[in-house]
Enzyme design. Sequence first.
Site: not given
Length: 618
Positions: A156, A378, A381
Amino acid sequence: MAISLSSGAHPQLQPIVAKMSFFDTLLFHIIHLVDKLNLWHRLPVFMGLSYLAVRRHLHQRYNLLQVGGVNGHEHKREDEVPYRTADGTHNDPRDALVGSSGTFFGRNMYPVTSSCGILDPHPSVVASKLLARKEFKDNGMQFNMIAGSWLQFMIHDWVDHLTDTQPVELQAPAHVADLCPLKSFMFFRNKKVQTDSPAMPFGFLNTRTAWWDGSVIYGNNRDDMHRVRAYHDGKLKISEEGLLLHDNKGLPISGDVRNFWAGLTLLQSLFIKEHNLICDFLKAHYPDFEDEKLFQCARLVTSAVIAKIHTIDWTIELLKTDTLSVGMRANWYGLLGKKFKDRFGHIFGASLSGLVGQKKPRDHGVPYSLTEEFVSVYRMHSLLPDKILLRDLSSTTSEDKCPPILEEIPMEEMIGVEGERRLSRIGVEQMLVSLGHQSSGAVTLWNYPLWMRKLDTADVNGEDKPDIIDMAALEIYRERERGVPRYNEFRRKLLMIPISKWEDLSTDAEALEALREVYGDDVEKLDLLIGLHAEKKIKGFAISETAFFIFLLMATRLEADRFFTTNFNSQTYTEEGLEWVNKTEALKDVIDRHFPDLTKQWMRSSSAFSVWSSMPGP
């Protein structure tokens, strides 16, 4: 990985090597020999670091590609822009827009269009046969759920793709429809944008600032920043309970809350508290500082603390070997170490004195950006569990190693607005202790959360209109649509030895059978995400070696940021602010500042990112 030994460069790598300079060709043959022997991670630390330094040099020369041209947008003088801007502009001295929100993702390799097509094999088949979780596989004691949450916290800060406005449908083939929680779903493609470069005619835009600037709590533009600021003593908004405030829709007020859940917003609230504490500290030393000055200085300090924690704490736990422990600390302090740098300053080059504190930013001839391939590696999950194990702190004693489990909360109840309500009832301390004692998932095949295969994005974005997607299938599709090479070609572009048969990738009989069922005997079809999950890992690594080499390259992009180089000084940060950064070595230091009793009683691990009930390392 077991690769047969042969003389000279691997035949499939020879066309790439042929374009290198004589010196680089010599360096390539050195690392290629080490790769053939599967040796570098078993070498003594200094030799292992030398291998990685050579690899990094080659990747900086051949795996940094610009998407779109530098247009020379006027950059104001550094004394006119002494702080980080809201949208990431005016950091690069040659072009004001470099690294800012709304600019192109870079590339580590040219995009490709696979000959087998975007639906071959179908993403739903790949997701159902190779990703879908059969049973939860944890990461042992190495990585906890704070570490898993931190990954999203960093994403984020860095990357998010601009999407198209027209939805498309992905429908599962009939022969796997019964294995898919969604027979079909609608989604938005990533928006393809034309560039001004004939070598790379299209690219994709990053809606977040690519700099390590704390935009996860400060936002990516002026409107975001205005929303989070309290406009009093430089501080950010936060509730009396130490959690995020919420708007009238129940959405948390923080820099970037797309796809949010309780683990992400917990870390956002922790670092808002850190920012506000820094404001108090600076105010005590500089009582004449007004709100704007306090805010900007505290933002610089907080962003640097976040970057430092990721570099010398989180990444070291992710890649838990002696070589990487020394290497990551050298990125920040240099090989001469912290004590030498504290005493003498940055008096040598990056290798001996670190990337941070150099006199000038370095971009190795390619304007700073984060890359599509960086985004791809990256994708983890699988770190997310099916349930959060809430710990009972009220019925424990100081002798207890681990507080007992009070409740098992399904992850679906910890995401979005409902998750925020849960978190407000749980509180910061109980949530920190719970996530600290819970192992994250392992990045491996058949460990993708099933609840993410029927994810209602309205739940995690606070929207009114239901939009249910299969994230596992969508991740496969999006890697292909963005032209990220499939696994074998990805390895070639990284100067790694490609696999020639499935046994080169894995020795697990079940995995080999499933790979053949999905891809046949054609190893060139293997999707990058599947290869990264299937690849046998180096001892101590929570991720694959292939993913790590992208990390190796992109971690050094820290030196392209003037606020970690030219302006990493007391004039910009203040002496006290710079000292705050220097004294912070780990996430534990931040938690200690705000919850000292919590870490003293419950954290028995060497890092806040490893399972808290584990014993300290040697």
